[in-house]
Design a protein around this motif. Structure first.
Motif, short mmCIF file in Angstrom:
data_model
loop_
_atom_site.label_atom_id
_atom_site.label_comp_id
_atom_site.label_asym_id
_atom_site.label_seq_id
_atom_site.Cartn_x
_atom_site.Cartn_y
_atom_site.Cartn_z
N LEU A 187 -2.32 -10.93 27.62
CA LEU A 187 -3.16 -11.01 26.53
C LEU A 187 -3.16 -9.68 25.54
CD1 LEU A 187 -6.51 -12.24 27.91
CD2 LEU A 187 -4.47 -13.64 26.82
N PHE A 188 -2.07 -9.06 25.76
CA PHE A 188 -1.99 -7.61 25.00
C PHE A 188 -1.31 -8.19 23.57
CE2 PHE A 188 -0.92 -4.14 28.48
CZ PHE A 188 -2.32 -4.19 28.93
N PRO A 189 -1.92 -7.21 22.41
CA PRO A 189 -1.18 -7.41 21.42
C PRO A 189 0.22 -7.45 21.27
CG PRO A 189 -2.85 -5.79 21.07
CD PRO A 189 -2.66 -6.01 22.57
N PRO A 190 0.90 -8.18 20.41
CA PRO A 190 2.45 -8.17 20.59
C PRO A 190 3.01 -6.69 20.29
CG PRO A 190 1.74 -9.79 18.85
CD PRO A 190 0.50 -9.13 19.37
N CYS A 191 2.50 -5.56 19.57
CA CYS A 191 3.18 -4.53 19.30
C CYS A 191 2.98 -3.69 20.67
CB CYS A 191 2.15 -3.72 18.31
SG CYS A 191 0.37 -3.63 18.61
N MET A 192 1.93 -3.84 21.32
CA MET A 192 1.63 -3.14 22.73
C MET A 192 2.94 -3.91 23.67
SD MET A 192 -0.33 -0.62 22.25
CE MET A 192 -0.28 -0.52 20.31
N THR A 193 3.00 -5.06 23.83
CA THR A 193 3.76 -5.84 24.79
C THR A 193 5.10 -5.07 24.22
OG1 THR A 193 2.62 -7.79 24.97
CG2 THR A 193 4.89 -8.03 25.38
N ASN A 194 5.63 -5.15 23.02
CA ASN A 194 6.74 -4.69 22.50
C ASN A 194 7.13 -3.23 23.08
OD1 ASN A 194 7.27 -6.97 21.16
ND2 ASN A 194 6.91 -6.18 19.36
N LEU A 195 6.05 -2.31 23.16
CA LEU A 195 6.48 -1.01 23.39
C LEU A 195 6.47 -0.97 24.86
CD1 LEU A 195 3.93 0.88 21.39
CD2 LEU A 195 6.09 0.87 20.96
N ILE A 196 5.87 -1.65 25.81
CA ILE A 196 5.93 -2.03 27.00
C ILE A 196 7.64 -2.38 27.48
CG2 ILE A 196 5.30 -2.89 29.11
CD1 ILE A 196 2.44 -2.83 27.76
N GLU A 197 7.91 -3.36 26.66
CA GLU A 197 9.31 -3.96 26.99
C GLU A 197 10.30 -2.92 26.75
OE1 GLU A 197 9.21 -7.61 25.04
OE2 GLU A 197 8.18 -8.41 26.69
N LYS A 198 10.11 -2.15 25.80
CA LYS A 198 11.10 -1.10 25.42
C LYS A 198 10.97 -0.09 26.19
CE LYS A 198 11.86 2.33 21.88
NZ LYS A 198 11.39 2.98 20.57
N ALA A 199 10.00 0.44 26.87
CA ALA A 199 9.88 1.35 28.02
C ALA A 199 10.63 1.04 29.14
CB ALA A 199 8.64 1.92 28.26
N GLU A 200 10.25 -0.37 29.41
CA GLU A 200 11.02 -0.87 30.82
C GLU A 200 12.46 -1.07 30.57
OE1 GLU A 200 7.03 -3.83 32.13
OE2 GLU A 200 8.81 -4.53 31.03
N ARG A 201 12.89 -1.06 29.51
CA ARG A 201 14.21 -1.02 29.46
C ARG A 201 14.94 0.37 29.45
NH1 ARG A 201 12.87 -4.46 24.86
NH2 ARG A 201 13.45 -2.79 23.38
N ASP A 202 13.81 1.39 29.60
CA ASP A 202 14.39 2.62 29.99
C ASP A 202 14.67 3.31 28.70
OD1 ASP A 202 14.43 4.81 31.78
OD2 ASP A 202 16.62 4.86 32.04
N ALA A 203 14.25 2.77 27.48
CA ALA A 203 14.53 3.43 26.24
C ALA A 203 12.95 4.23 25.75
CB ALA A 203 14.43 2.46 24.93
N GLU A 204 13.55 5.51 25.48
CA GLU A 204 12.29 6.53 25.15
C GLU A 204 11.52 5.97 23.93
OE1 GLU A 204 12.06 11.20 24.07
OE2 GLU A 204 13.91 10.54 25.14
N LEU A 205 10.17 6.20 24.29
CA LEU A 205 9.08 5.96 23.03
C LEU A 205 9.35 7.22 22.28
CD1 LEU A 205 6.40 3.89 24.83
CD2 LEU A 205 8.52 3.25 23.87
N THR A 206 9.12 6.97 20.98
CA THR A 206 8.86 8.06 19.84
C THR A 206 7.42 8.51 20.13
OG1 THR A 206 7.91 6.58 18.25
CG2 THR A 206 10.34 7.04 18.24
N PRO A 207 7.11 9.71 19.79
CA PRO A 207 5.87 10.19 19.99
C PRO A 207 4.62 9.30 19.49
CG PRO A 207 7.13 12.27 19.41
CD PRO A 207 7.84 11.01 19.36
#
Length: 385
Positions: A259-279
């Motif tokens: 039920l997370f908002p799409p933006c939060m889901t996208n950030l989690i999936e990005k981090a799960e791909r081992d991509a670094e999140l910006t600050p």
């Protein structure tokens, strides 16, 4: 005073312009000058939206009158923030001023040299480094990717350098391991007492320098009910009312990732791909997870299989979980959109204006919920047997 002073009101030249103008802030406030309303908007947008840009458009404005109001709104805004009597308000205000300033610096640096003479006044990177006493601590990368006396290495076609070297002292002062593993000194290229940074990473460090300067001296020690504090009393009361409306009475206290908002889901999936999140991405995600009631330990467990490291997670979430840090919600969808984090998938901004409100509505509308924490506890018990 000119547009550049109003654009960067924390610069030394801007402070001098205010002093030379010999304008009395108490008199301006008593007369309810345009700068007062702009100051109130500046603080409101800082605390609620993470920016100090006016809702009517980005600065610089076209007229000298607007330039004066914009510049004078900054010292008045600092008084308003002080009167809120809240440390998180100071932190959030400083962060918003810094984020807005660096967005303006990016735009200035992107301005073609041929347009500089006909466009609004702009700053160069060297100007910013001088302003923060960093001109001797930061220099373009030399050939060979290490400090040397050889010619500066620039990007193709003579553009600005793509990487810089910064003295380790300023690097440690302006950056934080909580920004991600790559910011830890052990993971950086280090030579001759200097740390290698990309151009964008240098701007992140400069954003921290701006926030540090804006925080200086805040909050002022002002006697409530007297002088300028009395004149601003109604504006402060309105800001407190708006904050109370936007503040959450308590965490939603259920973790349902579906039920997370799409933006939060996208950030989690990005981090799960081992991509670094910006600050900004990391902060937005941590603020959301804390906002729905997760403890630092739970966030660490939730992000165990991502690029986010436990040390950085604990640093951010423990601050956000502190009584000081839970007073204000994460950035709004509008602010996240400005950072390229929110893309308004399925027009969800019509459902809610910020991630927590969106999630709260989805949780309220759900018939059956599976809490991630229950599943995680069951998995831990199974592994312990």
């Amino acid at each position: 005073m000119d547009a550049l002073d109003a654009k960067y009101p924390f610069f030394a030249t801007a402070r001098e312009a205010v002093a030379e103008a010999a304008m009395s802030l108490p008199e301006l406030v008593a007369a309810d000058a345009p700068a007062v309303e702009r100051a109130r908007e500046r603080v409101e947008r800082a605390l609620l939206d993470g920016t100090v840009e006016s809702e009517s458009g980005t600065f610089p404005a076209d007229s000298a009158y607007d330039t004066q109001a914009e510049l004078l709104s900054y010292p008045i805004a600092r008084i308003l923030v002080s009167l809120l009597d809240s440390e998180p308000a100071v932190e959030k205000y400083a962060a918003a001023e810094a984020a807005t300033a660096v967005d303006r610096i990016r735009a200035d640096l992107a301005t073609d040299d041929e347009l500089r003479s006909v466009s609004a006044p702009t700053v160069a990177l060297d100007d910013v480094l001088v302003e923060f006493d960093l001109s001797d601590a930061v220099r373009p990368e030399r050939s060979g990717h290490s400090p040397s006396d050889s010619p500066a290495s620039t990007s193709p076609a003579g553009r600005d350098p793509t990487h810089y070297w910064i003295a380790v002292g300023p690097y440690l002062r302006l950056t934080s391991p909580s920004w991600g593993p790559s910011w830890r000194l052990v993971n950086r290229a280090l030579a001759a007492g200097e740390v290698r940074l990309s151009r964008e990473e240098l701007l992140d460090a400069l954003e921290a320098a701006v926030a540090e300067r804006v925080r200086e001296g805040l909050p002022f020690d002002l006697a409530t009910g007297e002088g300028i504090a009395a004149e601003l009393e109604s504006g402060v009361a309105e800001l407190k009312r708006l904050l109370s409306e936007r503040s959450y009475t308590g965490p939603i206290d259920v973790v349902a990732p579906e039920l997370f908002p799409p933006c939060m889901t996208n950030l989690i999936e990005k981090a799960e791909r081992d991509a670094e999140l910006t600050p900004p991405e990391s902060f937005a995600l941590m603020a959301f997870l804390v906002g729905i009631g997760m403890t630092p330990d739970e966030v660490v467990a939730f992000c165990a299989d991502t690029s986010l490291n436990a040390e950085g997670i604990r640093y951010q979430t423990e601050y956000l979980k502190d009584d000081r840090g839970t007073q204000y919600p994460p950035p709004t969808c509008e602010t996240l959109s400005n950072y390229g984090i929110c893309h308004n998938e399925e027009d969800h901004m019509q459902v809610a204006a910020d991630p927590l409100a969106y999630y709260e509505k989805r949780v309220a509308d759900a018939d059956d919920l599976d809490d991630w924490r229950d599943e995680n506890d069951a998995r831990d018990e199974s592994e312990a047997v």
